[in-house]
Scaffold this motif. Structure first.
Motif, mmCIF file in Angstrom:
data_model
loop_
_atom_site.group_PDB
_atom_site.id
_atom_site.type_symbol
_atom_site.label_atom_id
_atom_site.label_comp_id
_atom_site.label_asym_id
_atom_site.label_seq_id
_atom_site.Cartn_x
_atom_site.Cartn_y
_atom_site.Cartn_z
ATOM 1 N N ALA A 298 0.830 -1.204 0.000
ATOM 2 C CA ALA A 298 0.000 0.000 0.000
ATOM 3 C C ALA A 298 0.867 1.258 0.000
ATOM 4 C CB ALA A 298 -0.934 0.005 1.213
ATOM 5 N N GLY A 299 1.923 1.265 0.825
ATOM 6 C CA GLY A 299 2.829 2.414 0.851
ATOM 7 C C GLY A 299 3.550 2.607 -0.470
ATOM 8 N N ALA A 300 3.969 1.497 -1.096
ATOM 9 C CA ALA A 300 4.635 1.602 -2.398
ATOM 10 C C ALA A 300 3.687 2.150 -3.457
ATOM 11 C CB ALA A 300 5.159 0.234 -2.817
ATOM 12 N N ALA A 301 2.417 1.732 -3.400
ATOM 13 C CA ALA A 301 1.436 2.232 -4.368
ATOM 14 C C ALA A 301 1.201 3.722 -4.185
ATOM 15 C CB ALA A 301 0.122 1.466 -4.220
ATOM 16 N N ILE A 302 1.097 4.163 -2.940
ATOM 17 C CA ILE A 302 0.918 5.595 -2.672
ATOM 18 C C ILE A 302 2.136 6.385 -3.155
ATOM 19 C CG2 ILE A 302 0.698 7.320 -0.831
ATOM 20 C CD1 ILE A 302 -0.915 5.266 0.740
ATOM 21 N N GLY A 303 3.324 5.810 -2.966
ATOM 22 C CA GLY A 303 4.540 6.491 -3.400
ATOM 23 C C GLY A 303 4.652 6.632 -4.901
ATOM 24 N N LEU A 304 3.936 5.815 -5.663
ATOM 25 C CA LEU A 304 3.977 5.915 -7.126
ATOM 26 C C LEU A 304 3.098 7.037 -7.663
ATOM 27 C CD1 LEU A 304 3.875 2.163 -8.240
ATOM 28 C CD2 LEU A 304 5.800 3.745 -8.432
ATOM 29 N N ILE A 305 2.135 7.490 -6.876
ATOM 30 C CA ILE A 305 1.178 8.490 -7.363
ATOM 31 C C ILE A 305 1.872 9.780 -7.807
ATOM 32 C CG2 ILE A 305 -0.788 9.933 -6.719
ATOM 33 C CD1 ILE A 305 -1.763 7.636 -4.972
ATOM 34 N N PRO A 306 2.745 10.393 -6.984
ATOM 35 C CA PRO A 306 3.417 11.635 -7.454
ATOM 36 C C PRO A 306 4.257 11.424 -8.703
ATOM 37 C CG PRO A 306 3.636 11.397 -5.081
ATOM 38 C CD PRO A 306 3.097 10.102 -5.594
ATOM 39 N N LEU A 307 4.905 10.269 -8.825
ATOM 40 C CA LEU A 307 5.701 10.001 -10.018
ATOM 41 C C LEU A 307 4.823 9.952 -11.261
ATOM 42 C CD1 LEU A 307 8.082 7.218 -8.652
ATOM 43 C CD2 LEU A 307 8.555 9.652 -8.886
ATOM 44 N N MET A 308 3.657 9.334 -11.143
ATOM 45 C CA MET A 308 2.739 9.264 -12.273
ATOM 46 C C MET A 308 2.216 10.651 -12.640
ATOM 47 S SD MET A 308 0.642 5.821 -11.200
ATOM 48 C CE MET A 308 -0.443 5.948 -12.624
ATOM 49 N N ILE A 309 1.946 11.471 -11.623
ATOM 50 C CA ILE A 309 1.452 12.821 -11.884
ATOM 51 C C ILE A 309 2.503 13.646 -12.620
ATOM 52 C CG2 ILE A 309 0.734 14.981 -10.793
ATOM 53 C CD1 ILE A 309 -0.585 13.325 -8.613
ATOM 54 N N VAL A 310 3.754 13.560 -12.165
ATOM 55 C CA VAL A 310 4.831 14.310 -12.811
ATOM 56 C C VAL A 310 4.992 13.875 -14.260
ATOM 57 C CG1 VAL A 310 7.332 14.667 -12.825
ATOM 58 C CG2 VAL A 310 6.072 14.799 -10.683
ATOM 59 N N PHE A 311 4.947 12.564 -14.500
ATOM 60 C CA PHE A 311 5.110 12.090 -15.872
ATOM 61 C C PHE A 311 3.948 12.525 -16.763
ATOM 62 C CE2 PHE A 311 4.436 8.892 -19.183
ATOM 63 C CZ PHE A 311 5.652 8.971 -19.830
ATOM 64 N N VAL A 312 2.726 12.429 -16.247
ATOM 65 C CA VAL A 312 1.563 12.824 -17.047
ATOM 66 C C VAL A 312 1.621 14.311 -17.389
ATOM 67 C CG1 VAL A 312 -0.944 13.111 -16.985
ATOM 68 C CG2 VAL A 312 0.082 10.971 -16.224
ATOM 69 N N CYS A 313 2.070 15.131 -16.425
ATOM 70 C CA CYS A 313 2.119 16.575 -16.658
ATOM 71 C C CYS A 313 3.191 16.958 -17.668
ATOM 72 C CB CYS A 313 2.366 17.308 -15.337
ATOM 73 S SG CYS A 313 1.003 17.223 -14.162
ATOM 74 N N LEU A 314 4.273 16.186 -17.746
ATOM 75 C CA LEU A 314 5.394 16.559 -18.606
ATOM 76 C C LEU A 314 5.485 15.745 -19.889
ATOM 77 C CD1 LEU A 314 8.225 17.054 -15.936
ATOM 78 C CD2 LEU A 314 6.767 18.794 -16.978
ATOM 79 N N GLN A 315 4.623 14.749 -20.053
ATOM 80 C CA GLN A 315 4.775 13.881 -21.221
ATOM 81 C C GLN A 315 4.523 14.626 -22.535
ATOM 82 O OE1 GLN A 315 1.962 10.725 -21.625
ATOM 83 N NE2 GLN A 315 0.201 11.964 -20.997
ATOM 84 N N ARG A 316 3.694 15.667 -22.496
ATOM 85 C CA ARG A 316 3.411 16.383 -23.743
ATOM 86 C C ARG A 316 4.659 17.054 -24.314
ATOM 87 N NH1 ARG A 316 1.728 21.950 -23.149
ATOM 88 N NH2 ARG A 316 2.060 22.706 -21.026
#
Length: 219
Positions: free
Chosen positions: A188-206
């Motif tokens: 559960a902690g590892a899954a929560i820790g992935l959320i900011p990484l996914m947000i950063v990638f989604v925001c910068l992928q364009r």
């Protein structure tokens, strides 16, 4: 999730990681782009030697610098502080090398045209150079954020205060209660820790997509 919150203050650790990684990323991108631009487009005394020093810092593993860094942090009385987590990583050699390589291909004609129009060096850099290298800045930002987010050894050395723990330290603590490994809270902690990484990638992928598109057009 409730078991994880009761065993560890996961949201505070998440906020600590976001704060430390965010400031470090912004600083690395800002300073690396300016220093890389200077190495790529200016001629000055000692340029080759200084760039050689930058390359040397990339080759030195962080394990060899832990003791000198810890001594410096101790003399500054920065143990268990955000300064200890942030200041040693505000700029790095890889960022300077990466941006220097990107800046070398920037057209000199655009810079000369801006200078003829009366633009000073800082205005030229921020108004002309930066908008044209956004894909490179985004790539460096993602790499820096990912590296700092997963940094475990240095926080383990300088942080003992539970209020300053980052996500890697929190996950390591979840494996300490006893002989039985509690996989549920760890996952559960590892899954929560992935959320900011996914947000950063989604925001910068364009910016990555834009850079790939521009490259295909030029080709």
């Amino acid at each position: 999730m409730k078991a994880l919150e009761t065993s560890m203050p996961v949201w505070r650790d998440l906020a600590n990681s976001i704060f430390v990684s965010g400031i470090t990323t912004v600083s690395v991108v800002f300073f690396s782009s300016m220093v890389g631009y200077a190495f790529a487009k200016y001629q000055f005394w000692g340029k080759s030697f200084l760039f050689f020093v930058v390359l040397i810092t990339i080759m030195i593993p962080i394990q060899t610098t832990l003791i000198p860094l810890f001594i410096i942090i101790s003399k500054l009385h920065w143990q268990n502080s955000y300064q200890a987590l942030i200041v040693p990583f505000l700029v790095n050699g890889f960022g300077v090398f990466f941006m220097r390589q990107q800046m070398q291909s920037f057209p000199e004609q655009l810079l000369e045209a801006a200078r003829i129009d009366g633009s000073n060096e800082f205005r030229t850099f921020f108004r002309i150079v930066v908008p044209n290298v956004l894909p490179s800045l985004a790539a460096l930002g993602i790499l820096t954020f990912l590296q700092q987010w997963s940094n475990f050894i240095w926080p383990l050395v300088v942080i003992n205060d539970r209020n300053r723990f980052t996500m890697p330290l929190m996950l390591q603590q979840l494996d300490q209660p006893g002989n039985v490994i509690h996989y549920g809270p760890i996952f559960a902690g590892a899954a929560i820790g992935l959320i900011p990484l996914m947000i950063v990638f989604v925001c910068l992928q364009r910016y990555f997509i834009s850079g790939m598109y521009n490259g295909s057009v030029k080709g």
